[in-house]
Design a protein around this motif. Structure first.
Motif, mmCIF file in Angstrom:
data_model
loop_
_atom_site.group_PDB
_atom_site.id
_atom_site.type_symbol
_atom_site.label_atom_id
_atom_site.label_comp_id
_atom_site.label_asym_id
_atom_site.label_seq_id
_atom_site.Cartn_x
_atom_site.Cartn_y
_atom_site.Cartn_z
ATOM 1 N N ALA A 178 18.507 -1.723 -16.131
ATOM 2 C CA ALA A 178 19.034 -0.671 -17.012
ATOM 3 C C ALA A 178 19.037 0.684 -16.311
ATOM 4 C CB ALA A 178 18.209 -0.605 -18.295
ATOM 5 N N ALA A 179 17.996 0.973 -15.545
ATOM 6 C CA ALA A 179 17.958 2.231 -14.800
ATOM 7 C C ALA A 179 19.091 2.294 -13.778
ATOM 8 C CB ALA A 179 16.602 2.395 -14.118
ATOM 9 N N ARG A 180 19.352 1.167 -13.109
ATOM 10 C CA ARG A 180 20.471 1.131 -12.156
ATOM 11 C C ARG A 180 21.798 1.358 -12.875
ATOM 12 N NH1 ARG A 180 17.202 -2.899 -9.670
ATOM 13 N NH2 ARG A 180 18.257 -4.597 -10.782
ATOM 14 N N ALA A 181 21.882 0.895 -14.116
ATOM 15 C CA ALA A 181 23.112 1.102 -14.886
ATOM 16 C C ALA A 181 23.369 2.588 -15.104
ATOM 17 C CB ALA A 181 23.025 0.379 -16.218
ATOM 18 N N PHE A 182 22.314 3.377 -15.282
ATOM 19 C CA PHE A 182 22.496 4.829 -15.440
ATOM 20 C C PHE A 182 23.059 5.440 -14.162
ATOM 21 C CE2 PHE A 182 20.395 4.368 -19.374
ATOM 22 C CZ PHE A 182 20.553 5.555 -20.087
ATOM 23 N N GLU A 183 22.624 4.935 -13.014
ATOM 24 C CA GLU A 183 23.217 5.402 -11.750
ATOM 25 C C GLU A 183 24.696 5.057 -11.707
ATOM 26 O OE1 GLU A 183 19.813 5.419 -8.354
ATOM 27 O OE2 GLU A 183 20.627 3.451 -8.894
ATOM 28 N N GLU A 184 25.048 3.850 -12.115
ATOM 29 C CA GLU A 184 26.449 3.433 -12.119
ATOM 30 C C GLU A 184 27.283 4.284 -13.065
ATOM 31 O OE1 GLU A 184 26.039 -0.618 -13.231
ATOM 32 O OE2 GLU A 184 25.150 -1.239 -11.310
ATOM 33 N N LEU A 185 26.642 4.833 -14.094
ATOM 34 C CA LEU A 185 27.347 5.682 -15.058
ATOM 35 C C LEU A 185 27.420 7.136 -14.596
ATOM 36 C CD1 LEU A 185 25.848 4.176 -18.337
ATOM 37 C CD2 LEU A 185 28.239 4.010 -17.587
ATOM 38 N N GLY A 186 26.876 7.434 -13.426
ATOM 39 C CA GLY A 186 27.034 8.771 -12.857
ATOM 40 C C GLY A 186 25.828 9.665 -12.922
ATOM 41 N N ALA A 187 24.713 9.166 -13.438
ATOM 42 C CA ALA A 187 23.498 9.977 -13.470
ATOM 43 C C ALA A 187 22.775 9.881 -12.131
ATOM 44 C CB ALA A 187 22.569 9.508 -14.587
ATOM 45 N N THR A 188 21.994 10.905 -11.822
ATOM 46 C CA THR A 188 21.090 10.857 -10.679
ATOM 47 C C THR A 188 19.746 10.357 -11.178
ATOM 48 O OG1 THR A 188 22.194 12.697 -9.576
ATOM 49 C CG2 THR A 188 19.931 12.207 -8.894
ATOM 50 N N VAL A 189 19.335 9.184 -10.731
ATOM 51 C CA VAL A 189 18.108 8.549 -11.230
ATOM 52 C C VAL A 189 17.058 8.573 -10.127
ATOM 53 C CG1 VAL A 189 17.088 6.449 -12.180
ATOM 54 C CG2 VAL A 189 19.436 7.088 -12.791
ATOM 55 N N VAL A 190 15.895 9.116 -10.450
ATOM 56 C CA VAL A 190 14.776 9.219 -9.518
ATOM 57 C C VAL A 190 13.580 8.502 -10.130
ATOM 58 C CG1 VAL A 190 13.206 10.791 -8.324
ATOM 59 C CG2 VAL A 190 15.616 11.439 -8.667
ATOM 60 N N ARG A 191 12.936 7.642 -9.353
ATOM 61 C CA ARG A 191 11.739 6.968 -9.842
ATOM 62 C C ARG A 191 10.572 7.945 -9.746
ATOM 63 N NH1 ARG A 191 10.040 0.782 -9.442
ATOM 64 N NH2 ARG A 191 12.305 0.669 -9.600
ATOM 65 N N GLU A 192 10.076 8.374 -10.890
ATOM 66 C CA GLU A 192 8.966 9.331 -10.908
ATOM 67 C C GLU A 192 8.216 9.205 -12.230
ATOM 68 O OE1 GLU A 192 8.053 14.120 -10.594
ATOM 69 O OE2 GLU A 192 9.880 13.299 -9.704
ATOM 70 N N ASP A 193 6.881 9.165 -12.153
ATOM 71 C CA ASP A 193 6.045 9.159 -13.348
ATOM 72 C C ASP A 193 5.886 10.591 -13.852
ATOM 73 O OD1 ASP A 193 5.653 6.430 -12.950
ATOM 74 O OD2 ASP A 193 3.862 6.769 -11.723
ATOM 75 N N PRO A 194 5.712 10.765 -15.160
ATOM 76 C CA PRO A 194 5.533 12.128 -15.678
ATOM 77 C C PRO A 194 4.267 12.801 -15.175
ATOM 78 C CG PRO A 194 6.147 10.623 -17.442
ATOM 79 C CD PRO A 194 5.858 9.782 -16.240
#
Length: 466
Positions: A284-300
């Motif tokens: 699902a996170a990869r899907a956000f990248e495919e939709l044009g978002a910049t996705v970074v793996r980071e804990d709060p």
């Protein structure tokens, strides 16, 4: 009629306006589903067929005359049995509440649905006083999962989630004090939304205080946005209500996520994850990248705030039951008795220390959202487990529900908007993706959920409904 029961609220509204379907037909379809499936899943503790059909006939006449009351006129709906509903008992899953009293007032969300012409079918099941993340109570028994009736529906809005999944109404009012909309939403494969605290008015004020929210549970994001447009109207009885949003949520769904900065944290830095859940949310996170978002793996960057949550939740439970004598505890859920007794032992200083920690957590997340528009996590770290127990494994022996609801209660503490959207399966059962936004970014969370849902649609309809 079965197919009619699974039309969305948005689809029903369009069909009503075009005179292609009647609210009476839709209501009968929902009632037929209740008759067929409720004995197996125990989603409803009260069904008022006569009142529902009378309401549907009134709606039918309004559409015939060209004057529906609003966006949800004629849509079959349910109300969780923690939320006041005029003319019906609100027993809160408890044998302590006397059903033989005047039930003369609607809670704000019930009132807004009724004023908008929604067809109220009945009340959905909850654990006693909504205290835990599964749905069973001494009053109404065990509510099960439509995908596997040996498994839990989650809680505390488990009845509402099971009802939506099986076409027993198209929209439902749930409540969420530690994940009670999102937990069963994830377990039952539907959409659930906890808005920024105060966005949806509540009355009476929950004994769990500013943790508690009222929110929509639906089969689609669009339906939840339609509900938000109705139930977020201010109500003078809730002094903590936010000012009107100033826009319609349903009109802000289609902007997509292109250009957004999105953090993805599969475990928040401390949670243990079922491997199939991890796989589903990573896709699902990869899907956000495919939709044009910049996705970074980071804990709060926070440790598990469960002790802070307990210092709010357990005293709240003690407050909820304070009016009943100790002898009444023999009638209560034993687990609820345990947290009431623990809640009674918290000192005022300990509670205030937890309030301060909660404030620090809110500041941390405020800073986090200066860098990221959204945070993605699993909604639940595990798929639905055995029905009738509080915790999974060894018939649920040991621990509290907070031990496995790792991803939900932090965002009740911070009062942020958070949604669950179906994103896959683990052990053949639904998995939810949680989308979290900064406080007041409710429209953005709904927009992101809609973008993901549109790109990766999943049926919320389980095999039991086939």
């Amino acid at each position: 009629m079965t197919e009619t029961a699974f039309l969305t609220a948005a689809e029903l509204g369009r069909l009503y306006r075009d005179r292609e379907l009647s609210p009476v037909e839709a209501t009968r379809a929902a009632l037929d589903q209740i008759e067929e499936h409720n004995p197996r899943v125990n989603a409803f503790c009260l069904v008022d067929e006569e009142a529902a059909l009378a309401s549907a006939r009134e709606s039918e006449k309004r559409y015939s005359d060209g004057g529906p009351l609003g966006k949800l006129d004629g849509v079959p709906a349910s109300i969780k049995d923690l939320v006041l509903t005029r003319g019906w008992p609100t027993l809160r899953g408890s044998r302590l509440v006397d059903p033989d009293q005047a039930w003369e007032e609607d809670a704000p969300s019930t009132a807004r649905l009724r004023e908008g012409g929604a067809v109220l079918l009945g009340k959905t099941t909850t654990p006693e006083y909504g205290w835990k993340g599964v749905t069973d109570s001494p009053l109404t028994g065990v509510t099960t999962n439509p995908w596997d009736t040996t498994r839990t529906s989650g809680g505390s809005s488990g009845g509402a989630a099971a009802a939506i999944s099986l076409g027993m109404g198209r929209i439902a009012i749930g409540t969420d004090g530690g994940g009670s909309v999102r937990i069963p939403g994830a377990f039952c494969g539907i959409f659930g939304f906890k808005a920024t605290f105060g966005r949806v008015p509540a009355w009476p004020i929950s004994p769990f205080g500013t943790l508690a929210n009222v929110g929509p549970m639906t089969s689609t994001v669009e339906d939840a946005a339609l509900m938000m447009d109705v139930i977020s109207a201010p109500d003078y009885r809730d002094p903590l209500t936010l000012p009107p949003a100033g826009y319609d949520f349903a009109d802000h769904l289609e902007g997509g996520v292109e250009g957004l900065r999105v953090a993805f944290s599969p475990d928040l830095g401390y949670a243990e994850l079922h491997p199939e859940v991890r796989d589903a949310v990573e896709q699902a996170a990869r899907a956000f990248e495919e939709l044009g978002a910049t996705v970074v793996r980071e804990d709060p960057g926070f440790d598990d705030p469960v002790e802070c949550f307990k210092a709010h939740w357990y005293p709240g439970a003690a407050k909820a039951l304070a009016a009943y004598g100790r002898e009444a505890r023999a009638l209560m859920d034993p687990g609820l008795v345990e947290i009431v007794e623990e809640g009674e032992r918290y000192s005022a200083v300990e509670h205030l220390e937890a309030v301060a920690k909660r404030g620090e957590l809110g500041i941390l997340m405020g800073e986090f959202h200066r860098r990221y528009d959204l945070l993605l996590t699993p909604t639940m770290p595990i798929p639905a487990f055995e029905a009738g127990v509080e915790t999974p494994g060894s018939r649920g022996s040991g621990g509290r529900w907070t031990s496995w609801a790792s991803f939900s209660h932090p965002f009740n503490l911070t009062q942020q908007p958070a949604a669950t959207v179906p994103c896959g399966f683990a052990e053949g059962l639904p998995v939810g993706l949680q989308i979290v936004g900064a406080r007041h970014a409710d429209a953005l969370v709904l927009r992101a959920a809609r973008a993901y849902e549109a790109a990766h649609p999943m049926s919320s309809r389980p095999p039991l409904a086939a």
